[in-house]
Write a protein that holds these residues in place. Structure first.
Motif, PDB file in Angstrom:
ATOM      1  N   VAL A   1     -14.871   1.375  -5.618  1.00 14.41           N
ATOM      2  CA  VAL A   1     -13.657   2.163  -5.800  1.00 14.41           C
ATOM      3  C   VAL A   1     -12.754   1.480  -6.827  1.00 14.41           C
ATOM      4  O   VAL A   1     -12.098   2.133  -7.639  1.00 14.41           O
ATOM      5  N   GLY A   2     -12.759   0.153  -6.808  1.00 15.25           N
ATOM      6  CA  GLY A   2     -11.934  -0.603  -7.751  1.00 15.25           C
ATOM      7  C   GLY A   2     -12.269  -0.300  -9.193  1.00 15.25           C
ATOM      8  O   GLY A   2     -11.384  -0.298 -10.055  1.00 15.25           O
ATOM      9  N   ASN A   3     -13.551  -0.032  -9.493  1.00 18.17           N
ATOM     10  CA  ASN A   3     -13.942   0.286 -10.871  1.00 18.17           C
ATOM     11  C   ASN A   3     -13.318   1.592 -11.333  1.00 18.17           C
ATOM     12  O   ASN A   3     -12.880   1.729 -12.474  1.00 18.17           O
ATOM     13  N   ILE A   4     -13.301   2.603 -10.439  1.00 18.68           N
ATOM     14  CA  ILE A   4     -12.708   3.896 -10.782  1.00 18.68           C
ATOM     15  C   ILE A   4     -11.211   3.732 -10.996  1.00 18.68           C
ATOM     16  O   ILE A   4     -10.636   4.237 -11.971  1.00 18.68           O
ATOM     17  N   VAL A   5     -10.564   2.996 -10.083  1.00 13.80           N
ATOM     18  CA  VAL A   5      -9.126   2.763 -10.217  1.00 13.80           C
ATOM     19  C   VAL A   5      -8.849   1.970 -11.498  1.00 13.80           C
ATOM     20  O   VAL A   5      -7.912   2.272 -12.242  1.00 13.80           O
ATOM     21  N   GLY A   6      -9.694   0.959 -11.765  1.00  9.47           N
ATOM     22  CA  GLY A   6      -9.519   0.161 -12.972  1.00  9.47           C
ATOM     23  C   GLY A   6      -9.662   0.982 -14.240  1.00  9.47           C
ATOM     24  O   GLY A   6      -8.878   0.839 -15.185  1.00  9.47           O
TER      25      GLY A   6
ATOM     26  N   VAL B   1     -16.000   4.535   3.054  1.00 12.21           N
ATOM     27  CA  VAL B   1     -16.214   3.121   3.372  1.00 12.21           C
ATOM     28  C   VAL B   1     -14.915   2.411   3.723  1.00 12.21           C
ATOM     29  O   VAL B   1     -13.815   2.895   3.433  1.00 12.21           O
ATOM     30  N   ALA B   2     -15.048   1.243   4.347  1.00 12.15           N
ATOM     31  CA  ALA B   2     -13.911   0.364   4.599  1.00 12.15           C
ATOM     32  C   ALA B   2     -13.601  -0.405   3.313  1.00 12.15           C
ATOM     33  O   ALA B   2     -14.474  -0.595   2.470  1.00 12.15           O
ATOM     34  N   ILE B   3     -12.353  -0.834   3.156  1.00 10.59           N
ATOM     35  CA  ILE B   3     -11.963  -1.557   1.952  1.00 10.59           C
ATOM     36  C   ILE B   3     -11.229  -2.844   2.320  1.00 10.59           C
ATOM     37  O   ILE B   3     -10.708  -2.985   3.426  1.00 10.59           O
ATOM     38  N   ASP B   4     -11.231  -3.767   1.381  1.00  5.76           N
ATOM     39  CA  ASP B   4     -10.482  -5.006   1.524  1.00  5.76           C
ATOM     40  C   ASP B   4      -9.104  -4.780   0.917  1.00  5.76           C
ATOM     41  O   ASP B   4      -8.955  -4.704  -0.297  1.00  5.76           O
ATOM     42  N   ARG B   5      -8.090  -4.660   1.775  1.00  5.94           N
ATOM     43  CA  ARG B   5      -6.747  -4.324   1.304  1.00  5.94           C
ATOM     44  C   ARG B   5      -6.225  -5.326   0.276  1.00  5.94           C
ATOM     45  O   ARG B   5      -5.566  -4.956  -0.707  1.00  5.94           O
TER      46      ARG B   5
ATOM     47  N   LEU C   1      -5.186   2.363   2.045  1.00  7.92           N
ATOM     48  CA  LEU C   1      -4.532   1.057   2.011  1.00  7.92           C
ATOM     49  C   LEU C   1      -3.850   0.754   3.343  1.00  7.92           C
ATOM     50  O   LEU C   1      -3.806  -0.395   3.787  1.00  7.92           O
ATOM     51  N   ILE C   2      -3.328   1.777   3.995  1.00  9.78           N
ATOM     52  CA  ILE C   2      -2.651   1.593   5.278  1.00  9.78           C
ATOM     53  C   ILE C   2      -3.663   1.346   6.400  1.00  9.78           C
ATOM     54  O   ILE C   2      -3.496   0.428   7.215  1.00  9.78           O
ATOM     55  N   ARG C   3      -4.761   2.139   6.397  1.00  8.51           N
ATOM     56  CA  ARG C   3      -5.730   2.079   7.487  1.00  8.51           C
ATOM     57  C   ARG C   3      -6.935   1.175   7.181  1.00  8.51           C
ATOM     58  O   ARG C   3      -7.812   0.990   7.997  1.00  8.51           O
ATOM     59  N   LYS C   4      -7.009   0.638   5.955  1.00  5.39           N
ATOM     60  CA  LYS C   4      -8.091  -0.240   5.506  1.00  5.39           C
ATOM     61  C   LYS C   4      -9.450   0.457   5.446  1.00  5.39           C
ATOM     62  O   LYS C   4     -10.491  -0.195   5.470  1.00  5.39           O
ATOM     63  N   LYS C   5      -9.455   1.763   5.369  1.00  2.00           N
ATOM     64  CA  LYS C   5     -10.703   2.503   5.221  1.00  2.00           C
ATOM     65  C   LYS C   5     -10.404   3.920   4.733  1.00  2.00           C
ATOM     66  O   LYS C   5      -9.313   4.446   4.934  1.00  2.00           O
ATOM     67  N   PHE C   6     -11.394   4.509   4.088  1.00  2.00           N
ATOM     68  CA  PHE C   6     -11.275   5.887   3.634  1.00  2.00           C
ATOM     69  C   PHE C   6     -11.723   6.832   4.740  1.00  2.00           C
ATOM     70  O   PHE C   6     -12.569   6.487   5.564  1.00  2.00           O
ATOM     71  N   SER C   7     -11.155   8.034   4.724  1.00  2.00           N
ATOM     72  CA  SER C   7     -11.551   9.090   5.657  1.00  2.00           C
ATOM     73  C   SER C   7     -11.947  10.319   4.859  1.00  2.00           C
ATOM     74  O   SER C   7     -11.399  10.566   3.776  1.00  2.00           O
ATOM     75  N   ARG C   8     -12.893  11.078   5.410  1.00  2.00           N
ATOM     76  CA  ARG C   8     -13.396  12.247   4.670  1.00  2.00           C
ATOM     77  C   ARG C   8     -12.297  13.250   4.347  1.00  2.00           C
ATOM     78  O   ARG C   8     -12.357  13.937   3.319  1.00  2.00           O
ATOM     79  N   TRP C   9     -11.299  13.353   5.234  1.00  2.00           N
ATOM     80  CA  TRP C   9     -10.234  14.339   4.992  1.00  2.00           C
ATOM     81  C   TRP C   9      -9.509  14.047   3.674  1.00  2.00           C
ATOM     82  O   TRP C   9      -9.028  14.977   3.012  1.00  2.00           O
ATOM     83  N   GLN C  10      -9.426  12.746   3.297  1.00  2.00           N
ATOM     84  CA  GLN C  10      -8.784  12.385   2.028  1.00  2.00           C
ATOM     85  C   GLN C  10      -9.546  12.973   0.857  1.00  2.00           C
ATOM     86  O   GLN C  10      -8.957  13.502  -0.097  1.00  2.00           O
ATOM     87  N   GLY C  11     -10.878  12.874   0.928  1.00  2.00           N
ATOM     88  CA  GLY C  11     -11.706  13.424  -0.136  1.00  2.00           C
ATOM     89  C   GLY C  11     -11.554  14.927  -0.265  1.00  2.00           C
ATOM     90  O   GLY C  11     -11.385  15.459  -1.369  1.00  2.00           O
ATOM     91  N   PHE C  12     -11.592  15.628   0.884  1.00  2.00           N
ATOM     92  CA  PHE C  12     -11.439  17.087   0.872  1.00  2.00           C
ATOM     93  C   PHE C  12     -10.048  17.485   0.375  1.00  2.00           C
ATOM     94  O   PHE C  12      -9.901  18.457  -0.378  1.00  2.00           O
ATOM     95  N   ALA C  13      -9.016  16.732   0.796  1.00  2.00           N
ATOM     96  CA  ALA C  13      -7.643  17.045   0.378  1.00  2.00           C
ATOM     97  C   ALA C  13      -7.479  16.857  -1.126  1.00  2.00           C
ATOM     98  O   ALA C  13      -6.896  17.713  -1.821  1.00  2.00           O
ATOM     99  N   ALA C  14      -7.980  15.736  -1.646  1.00  2.00           N
ATOM    100  CA  ALA C  14      -7.874  15.467  -3.083  1.00  2.00           C
ATOM    101  C   ALA C  14      -8.647  16.497  -3.892  1.00  2.00           C
ATOM    102  O   ALA C  14      -8.179  16.971  -4.937  1.00  2.00           O
ATOM    103  N   LEU C  15      -9.840  16.864  -3.402  1.00  2.00           N
ATOM    104  CA  LEU C  15     -10.660  17.859  -4.089  1.00  2.00           C
ATOM    105  C   LEU C  15      -9.961  19.219  -4.103  1.00  2.00           C
ATOM    106  O   LEU C  15     -10.022  19.948  -5.102  1.00  2.00           O
TER     107      LEU C  15
END
Length: 318
Positions: free
Chosen positions: A238-243, A96-100, A290-304
Motif C-alpha cells: 500500500v505504501g508504494n501506491i501512496v508513495g 490486510v493489516a498494516i503497520d501504523r 490508520l485508526i484500526r491498523k487494518k483495512f476493511s472491505r467496506w473502505q474499498g467499496f466506499a472508495a470505488l
C-alpha cells in the motif's frame, strides 16, 4: 485526421508508455545495482520515481505543448484513480493489516500534499513560489522514504548482478529504448488525446485527462495490484501506491509550472471538484485503516463508489 487512426495512435502511445516504463525501470535498477548503490536507496528513490514516469512525462509533455488542463488533469486524475480504483480494488480482495508506524508518515504527507496544492491553487494559478515550497516538501518525502527503507527494508540481497558483456549491452539498450518509448508514447498520447477530446468527442480536454489518460498512465500500478491479488500476496505494498501518489502531487505540477514559465493555470473545477474528490477517496481508504491498523472491505467499496460517481459526473458534465 482519420478517427480510427487517432484512436490507434492514442492506444499505441499508451502501450509504448507502459512497456517502455517497464524496460526503463528494470534497466535503471540494474545500472544502480552495478554502481554499488544500496538496494534500500534504489527502492526508496529510483523505483518510487520510476513507477510514476508515465504520469510525469505525459504531464510535462502536455505542459510544454500548452495543454495545461491535460497536464494538471493527468496528475490529479492519476492520484484519484490510484486511490479510488486501484487501491480500492486491492482492499476489497485483500484487506490486510498494516503497520501504523510505517504508514502514518506517508499518509500524513499524502493528505498534506493535497491540502497544500489546494491552498496554493485557490487563486487559480500555481506560482513559482508555491512550486518551490511544494518541491521542498517532495525532497523531505524522499528523505523520509530513504530513512524508512533503511529502517524497515530488511536484509540486503547477496546476489551479485550479472556484469557480462551480453547483460551490459542488453540493459543499456533497454534503458535507451525504454526511455524513448516513454517519450514517444507520451507525445502520441497527449497529441491524440487532445484530438479525441476537442475534435471527436467535443469535450473539455481536462475531462479526457482525468479519465482516459489518467487511468491509462496508472495501468502499471493496476497490473501490479492484480498480480499481487492473484498470487495471494498478503504483503501488498500500500505504501508504494501512496508513495506514487505523493510524487504525482508534489513533483509533477511544480515541474509543469516551471515549464509553463513559472505560472501554471489551475481551473476552478480542479480546485473545487477534482482535488476535494481526491482528498475524499484518500480519507476513505487510509484514515480508518490508520485508526484500526487494518483495512476493511467496506473502505474499498466506499472508495470505488465515490470514484465511480465522480467519473459518472465527469461524463455527464461533458
Amino acid at each position: 485526421m482519420n478517427t480510427f487512426l487517432v484512436i490507434f495512435l492514442f492506444i499505441l502511445g499508451l502501450a509504448l508508455i507502459i512497456k517502455g516504463g517497464d524496460w526503463f525501470v528494470d534497466a535503471a535498477a540494474w545500472i544502480a545495482s552495478v554502481s554499488g548503490i544500496p538496494q534500500f536507496v534504489i527502492g526508496a528513490t529510483i523505483v518510487s520515481v520510476a513507477t510514476t514516469l508515465p504520469e510525469i512525462i505525459v504531464s510535462l509533455m502536455a505542459a510544454a505543448q500548452g495543454s495545461v488542463a491535460m497536464a494538471t488533469g493527468n496528475a490529479i486524475g492519476s492520484v484519484t484513480a490510484n486511490t479510488g480504483m486501484i487501491l480500492a480494488i486491492s482492499i476489497i480482495f485483500m484487506p490486510v493489516a498494516i503497520d501504523r508506524k510505517r504508514y502514518l508518515p506517508k499518509s500524513l504527507i499524502f493528505f498534506g500534499a493535497i491540502v497544500l496544492l489546494w491552498l496554493f491553487s485557490l487563486k487559480g494559478t500555481l506560482t513559482m513560489f508555491a512550486s518551490v515550497i511544494i518541491l521542498a516538501v517532495f525532497i523531505f518525502f524522499i528523505g523520509e522514504n530513504v530513512y524508512d527503507a533503511k529502517k524497515y527494508g530488511g536484509d540486503e540481497s547477496t546476489e551479485e548482478p550479472k556484469k557480462d558483456k551480453k547483460t551490459v549491452i542488453k540493459n543499456i539498450l533497454l534503458f535507451i529504448i525504454g526511455a524513448a518509448g516513454i517519450v514517444i508514447g507520451s507525445r502520441l498520447l497527449v497529441n491524440n488525446g487532445t484530438i479525441i477530446a476537442t475534435d471527436i468527442l467535443h469535450i473539455d480536454e481536462r475531462i479526457v485527462s482525468l479519465t482516459m489518460v489518467a487511468v491509462g498512465t496508472s495501468l502499471p500500478e493496476l497490473v501490479t495490484t492484480i498480480t499481487a491479488i492473484v498470487k495471494k500476496q498478503s504483503s501488498l505494498s500500500v505504501g508504494n501506491i501512496v508513495g506514487a501518489n505523493i510524487i504525482d502531487m508534489l513533483l509533477i505540477l511544480p515541474l509543469c509550472s516551471f515549464i509553463s514559465g513559472g505560472s501554471l493555470p489551475v481551473e476552478w473545477s480542479t480546485v473545487w471538484i477534482d482535488l476535494p474528490v481526491c482528498f475524499s477517496v484518500a480519507l476513505v481508504t487510509l484514515l480508518p485503516a490508520l485508526i484500526r491498523k487494518k483495512f476493511s472491505r467496506w473502505q474499498g467499496f466506499a472508495a470505488l463508489a465515490v470514484y465511480a460517481g465522480y467519473v459518472a459526473y465527469l461524463c455527464i458534465a461533458a
